[in-house]
Structures are given as C-alpha cells and as structure tokens.
Scaffold this active site. Structure first.
Site, PDB file in Angstrom:
ATOM      1  N   ASN A 182       0.605  -1.313   0.227  1.00  0.00           N
ATOM      2  CA  ASN A 182       0.469  -0.076   0.233  1.00  0.00           C
ATOM      3  C   ASN A 182       1.006   1.488  -0.189  1.00  0.00           C
ATOM      4  O   ASN A 182       1.312   1.300   1.102  1.00  0.00           O
ATOM      5  CB  ASN A 182      -1.225   0.103   1.157  1.00  0.00           C
ATOM      6  CG  ASN A 182      -2.009   1.310   1.696  1.00  0.00           C
ATOM      7  OD1 ASN A 182      -1.977   2.014   0.676  1.00  0.00           O
ATOM      8  ND2 ASN A 182      -2.764   1.257   2.237  1.00  0.00           N
ATOM      9  N   TRP A 183       0.559   1.640  -1.568  1.00  0.00           N
ATOM     10  CA  TRP A 183       2.003   3.091  -1.106  1.00  0.00           C
ATOM     11  C   TRP A 183       1.840   4.157  -0.136  1.00  0.00           C
ATOM     12  O   TRP A 183       1.884   4.928  -0.314  1.00  0.00           O
ATOM     13  CB  TRP A 183       1.653   2.986  -2.904  1.00  0.00           C
ATOM     14  CG  TRP A 183       2.806   1.922  -3.598  1.00  0.00           C
ATOM     15  CD1 TRP A 183       3.270   1.060  -2.204  1.00  0.00           C
ATOM     16  CD2 TRP A 183       3.056   2.181  -4.799  1.00  0.00           C
ATOM     17  NE1 TRP A 183       3.886  -0.159  -3.472  1.00  0.00           N
ATOM     18  CE2 TRP A 183       3.851   0.930  -4.988  1.00  0.00           C
ATOM     19  CE3 TRP A 183       3.534   3.304  -5.944  1.00  0.00           C
ATOM     20  CZ2 TRP A 183       4.677   0.495  -5.451  1.00  0.00           C
ATOM     21  CZ3 TRP A 183       4.421   2.285  -7.218  1.00  0.00           C
ATOM     22  CH2 TRP A 183       4.606   0.878  -6.763  1.00  0.00           C
ATOM     23  N   LYS A 184       0.452   4.142  -0.113  1.00  0.00           N
ATOM     24  CA  LYS A 184      -0.548   5.448   0.248  1.00  0.00           C
ATOM     25  C   LYS A 184      -0.010   6.548  -0.320  1.00  0.00           C
ATOM     26  O   LYS A 184      -0.344   6.922  -1.355  1.00  0.00           O
ATOM     27  CB  LYS A 184      -0.113   5.281   1.898  1.00  0.00           C
ATOM     28  CG  LYS A 184      -0.202   4.605   2.679  1.00  0.00           C
ATOM     29  CD  LYS A 184       0.229   4.273   4.203  1.00  0.00           C
ATOM     30  CE  LYS A 184      -0.094   3.161   5.066  1.00  0.00           C
ATOM     31  NZ  LYS A 184      -0.170   3.439   6.110  1.00  0.00           N
ATOM     32  N   HIS A 199      -9.261   1.183   5.626  1.00  0.00           N
ATOM     33  CA  HIS A 199      -7.733   1.242   6.390  1.00  0.00           C
ATOM     34  C   HIS A 199      -8.184   2.182   7.062  1.00  0.00           C
ATOM     35  O   HIS A 199      -8.496   3.000   7.590  1.00  0.00           O
ATOM     36  CB  HIS A 199      -6.782   1.915   4.648  1.00  0.00           C
ATOM     37  CG  HIS A 199      -5.466   1.710   5.314  1.00  0.00           C
ATOM     38  ND1 HIS A 199      -5.318   2.514   6.357  1.00  0.00           N
ATOM     39  CD2 HIS A 199      -4.475   0.501   4.458  1.00  0.00           C
ATOM     40  CE1 HIS A 199      -3.803   2.284   6.236  1.00  0.00           C
ATOM     41  NE2 HIS A 199      -3.330   1.018   6.600  1.00  0.00           N
ATOM     42  N   GLU A 217      -6.250   4.648   8.483  1.00  0.00           N
ATOM     43  CA  GLU A 217      -5.931   5.840   7.785  1.00  0.00           C
ATOM     44  C   GLU A 217      -7.994   6.912   7.289  1.00  0.00           C
ATOM     45  O   GLU A 217      -7.885   7.590   7.416  1.00  0.00           O
ATOM     46  CB  GLU A 217      -5.546   6.255   6.395  1.00  0.00           C
ATOM     47  CG  GLU A 217      -4.267   6.021   7.704  1.00  0.00           C
ATOM     48  CD  GLU A 217      -2.594   5.604   6.902  1.00  0.00           C
ATOM     49  OE1 GLU A 217      -2.821   5.492   5.771  1.00  0.00           O
ATOM     50  OE2 GLU A 217      -1.374   4.680   7.132  1.00  0.00           O
ATOM     51  N   GLU A 262      -4.358  -4.967  10.558  1.00  0.00           N
ATOM     52  CA  GLU A 262      -4.293  -4.209  11.112  1.00  0.00           C
ATOM     53  C   GLU A 262      -4.638  -3.035  11.433  1.00  0.00           C
ATOM     54  O   GLU A 262      -4.991  -2.358  12.690  1.00  0.00           O
ATOM     55  CB  GLU A 262      -3.911  -2.941   9.650  1.00  0.00           C
ATOM     56  CG  GLU A 262      -3.458  -3.708   8.613  1.00  0.00           C
ATOM     57  CD  GLU A 262      -3.469  -2.338   6.952  1.00  0.00           C
ATOM     58  OE1 GLU A 262      -2.314  -2.621   6.779  1.00  0.00           O
ATOM     59  OE2 GLU A 262      -3.742  -1.409   7.496  1.00  0.00           O
ATOM     60  N   GLY A 265       3.025   2.375  10.705  1.00  0.00           N
ATOM     61  CA  GLY A 265       3.765   3.184  10.383  1.00  0.00           C
ATOM     62  C   GLY A 265       4.633   3.934  11.814  1.00  0.00           C
ATOM     63  O   GLY A 265       5.453   4.837  12.073  1.00  0.00           O
ATOM     64  N   SER A 291       4.124  -2.253  10.511  1.00  0.00           N
ATOM     65  CA  SER A 291       5.573  -2.167  10.616  1.00  0.00           C
ATOM     66  C   SER A 291       6.572  -3.690  10.084  1.00  0.00           C
ATOM     67  O   SER A 291       7.144  -3.972  10.954  1.00  0.00           O
ATOM     68  CB  SER A 291       5.963  -1.929  12.385  1.00  0.00           C
ATOM     69  OG  SER A 291       5.854  -0.311  12.087  1.00  0.00           O
ATOM     70  N   GLY A 335       3.080  -1.428   4.181  1.00  0.00           N
ATOM     71  CA  GLY A 335       3.113   0.428   3.895  1.00  0.00           C
ATOM     72  C   GLY A 335       5.033   0.787   3.454  1.00  0.00           C
ATOM     73  O   GLY A 335       4.839   0.816   2.131  1.00  0.00           O
ATOM     74  N   GLY A 336       5.520   1.314   4.700  1.00  0.00           N
ATOM     75  CA  GLY A 336       6.760   2.174   4.499  1.00  0.00           C
ATOM     76  C   GLY A 336       7.320   1.166   3.714  1.00  0.00           C
ATOM     77  O   GLY A 336       8.315   2.186   2.799  1.00  0.00           O
TER      78      GLY A 336
HETATM   79  P1  13P Z   1       3.471   0.235   7.623  1.00  0.00           P
HETATM   80  O1  13P Z   1       4.250  -0.659   6.799  1.00  0.00           O
HETATM   81  O2  13P Z   1       3.894   1.782   7.673  1.00  0.00           O
HETATM   82  O3  13P Z   1       3.351   0.434   8.943  1.00  0.00           O
HETATM   83  O4  13P Z   1       2.198   0.796   7.231  1.00  0.00           O
HETATM   84  C1  13P Z   1       0.635  -0.417   7.121  1.00  0.00           C
HETATM   85  C2  13P Z   1      -0.239  -0.645   6.254  1.00  0.00           C
HETATM   86  O5  13P Z   1      -0.871   0.958   6.370  1.00  0.00           O
HETATM   87  C3  13P Z   1      -1.002  -0.643   5.446  1.00  0.00           C
HETATM   88  O6  13P Z   1      -1.659  -0.884   4.345  1.00  0.00           O
END
Ligand code: 13P
Length: 250
Positions: free
Chosen positions: A9-11, A94, A96, A166, A172, A212, A233-234
């Site tokens: 997920n590149w956000k 998600h 967020e 998640e 993050g 993470s 994510g990251g």
């Molecule tokens: P991180 O891997 O940066 O913690 O993000 C997880 C995430 O929200 C994937 O959708």
C-alpha cells in the site's frame, strides 16, 4: 493450503513517474514469485502503473473508492473509473480512512458491496486502536468491524474478499504485534467468518497482517497458522525492502 498474498500500500507517496519506476523494478524482481502480489499506488499513478503491471503476476490495487457509482461527489473516485483503468483490487476500510477521514462501518460495507458487484476483489481492513487494545477490546472491535464490513456479502462473493488485520498502533510506528498476538486476532477473525458463513469459507479466507512489516519480521509473521500474507506500507516504497518481504520464504 491458502496462498500467501503480499500487498504493498503506497499510500500518498510517489508521483506517476516514481511509481512507474518502482513498479518496473518490482515486476522484474518478482517475475518468478509464487505468492499472490499486489501494489496499490495513489490514484494519480494508477493509470500509468496499470500499463506496467498488465500481463504480469502483480495485481493493481486502489486505496479507496466512493460509496456510489457517480454523481456530485467532489474529490471522490468512482468504481467505474477504477474499472476503466484496469484496477483489480480495492483496499477498503483502511484505518487511515476510518480514523482520519471518519469512514464508518456502514460506509465501508457499502463500498465493499459496490466493489464486489462490479467484480473487483476487496481487501477489507480491520484493526483496533491502542486505546481499544488497552481496554481489552481488541477482539471485540475486530469482530464487529469484520461482521459490519461483510454484512449482506454472499458466500460466493466472499471468494473475492481478503481481510487485512492492521492494529492501528502498529501502523507506521515501528511497533509490530508479536506473531502470537497477531495470530490470535487472525484466529478470532477466521472464527467470525466461520460463524457468519461456514467452515469452508473460514478455511479459505486469506487474512493478511499489516503494521510495520519489514524484511526482518516478515518470515516469522508468515509462519503463523492464521497469517496468510502481509499488507505493507512504508517498506513497500522501496524495492530493496519490498522484494525480500514478498520473497520471505526464499
Ligand atoms: P506500515 O507498514 O508503514 O506500518 O503501514 C501498514 C499499513 O497501513 C498498510 O496498509
């Protein structure tokens, strides 16, 4: 045996040119990967990345979608638009979207049903906040989010649904749930699917872990009985981090 499903997920990162460059690198590096793979760039990069991954073993994901097909919804993106550019999977619910943009279980369920009606696969995200975990409510929250997200989804449609657990406090932050803690919530999620549908549906359900995930913890998480993949994510933003996660068992 459930197939492992590794998703990035590149956000809100990467211009279209940057996204294309990363997609090219991943396509090359993962051409013989045996896991199910997905990358989800931001909306402005979807069309360009679609052309890169077309015909490859990498699915294209969108990070959100509107609750309705079209209309006066400034700033939203429709299921029809995603369909037109070759998106395969939509990530919905998600944390967020839930916690920063106020999406409710009802909205998420509407989106899940709309995406499925249009033939998309869905990744339904669930997860508790730190406050909810500390109050001992993690299992209850995840159960409720799973039940609400899947309301009126048929068992046949469920074939196209992946659930991503998640924990909000692990996203993050560099904090990961221990593999045992994560597996416990995955089990609760699987039992919820079993109660809603059937043993067979629960057995087939792919449940990803997200929060993470890094090259150094992916294999251990994936070794747990109820963890069937990762939503990253990251660490999905760099090929040298995402490739070893996607090939965690190589
Ligand atoms: P991180 O891997 O940066 O913690 O993000 C997880 C995430 O929200 C994937 O959708």
């Amino acid at each position: 045996m459930r197939q492992s499903f590794i998703a990035g997920n590149w956000k809100m990162h990467k211009t279209p040119a940057e996204a294309v460059a990363l997609a090219e690198e991943l396509k090359k590096g993962l051409s013989d990967c045996k896991h199910k793979l997905l990358i989800a760039p931001s909306f402005t990069a979807l069309d360009a990345v679609s052309k890169v991954v077309k015909g490859s073993n990498i699915l294209l994901g969108a990070q959100n979608m509107a609750t309705v097909e079209e209309g006066a919804h400034t700033g939203e993106t429709s299921v029809l638009m995603l369909k037109a550019i070759g998106v395969d999977v939509v990530i919905l619910g998600h944390s967020e979207r839930r916690h920063v943009y106020g999406e409710t279980d009802e909205m998420i369920n509407t989106k899940v049903k709309l995406a499925l009606e249009h033939g998309f696969e869905v990744i339904l995200c669930v997860g508790e906040t730190l406050e909810e975990r500390e109050a001992g409510n993690a299992e209850k929250v995840v159960k409720t989010q799973t039940e609400s997200g899947l309301k009126d989804v048929t068992e046949a449609q469920l074939e196209k649904v992946t659930i991503a657990y998640e924990p909000v406090w692990a996203i993050g932050t560099g904090k990961t749930a221990t593999p045992e803690d994560a597996d416990q919530i995955h089990k609760v999620t699987r039992d919820t699917v079993k109660n809603l549908y059937s043993d067979a549906a629960a057995e087939k359900m792919i449940i990803q872990y997200g929060g993470s995930v890094k090259p150094n913890n992916a294999a251990q998480l994936m070794s747990m009985e109820n963890i069937d993949g990762a939503l990253v994510g990251g660490a999905s933003l760099k090929a040298d981090l995402f490739l070893p996660i996607a090939e965690y068992d190589k």
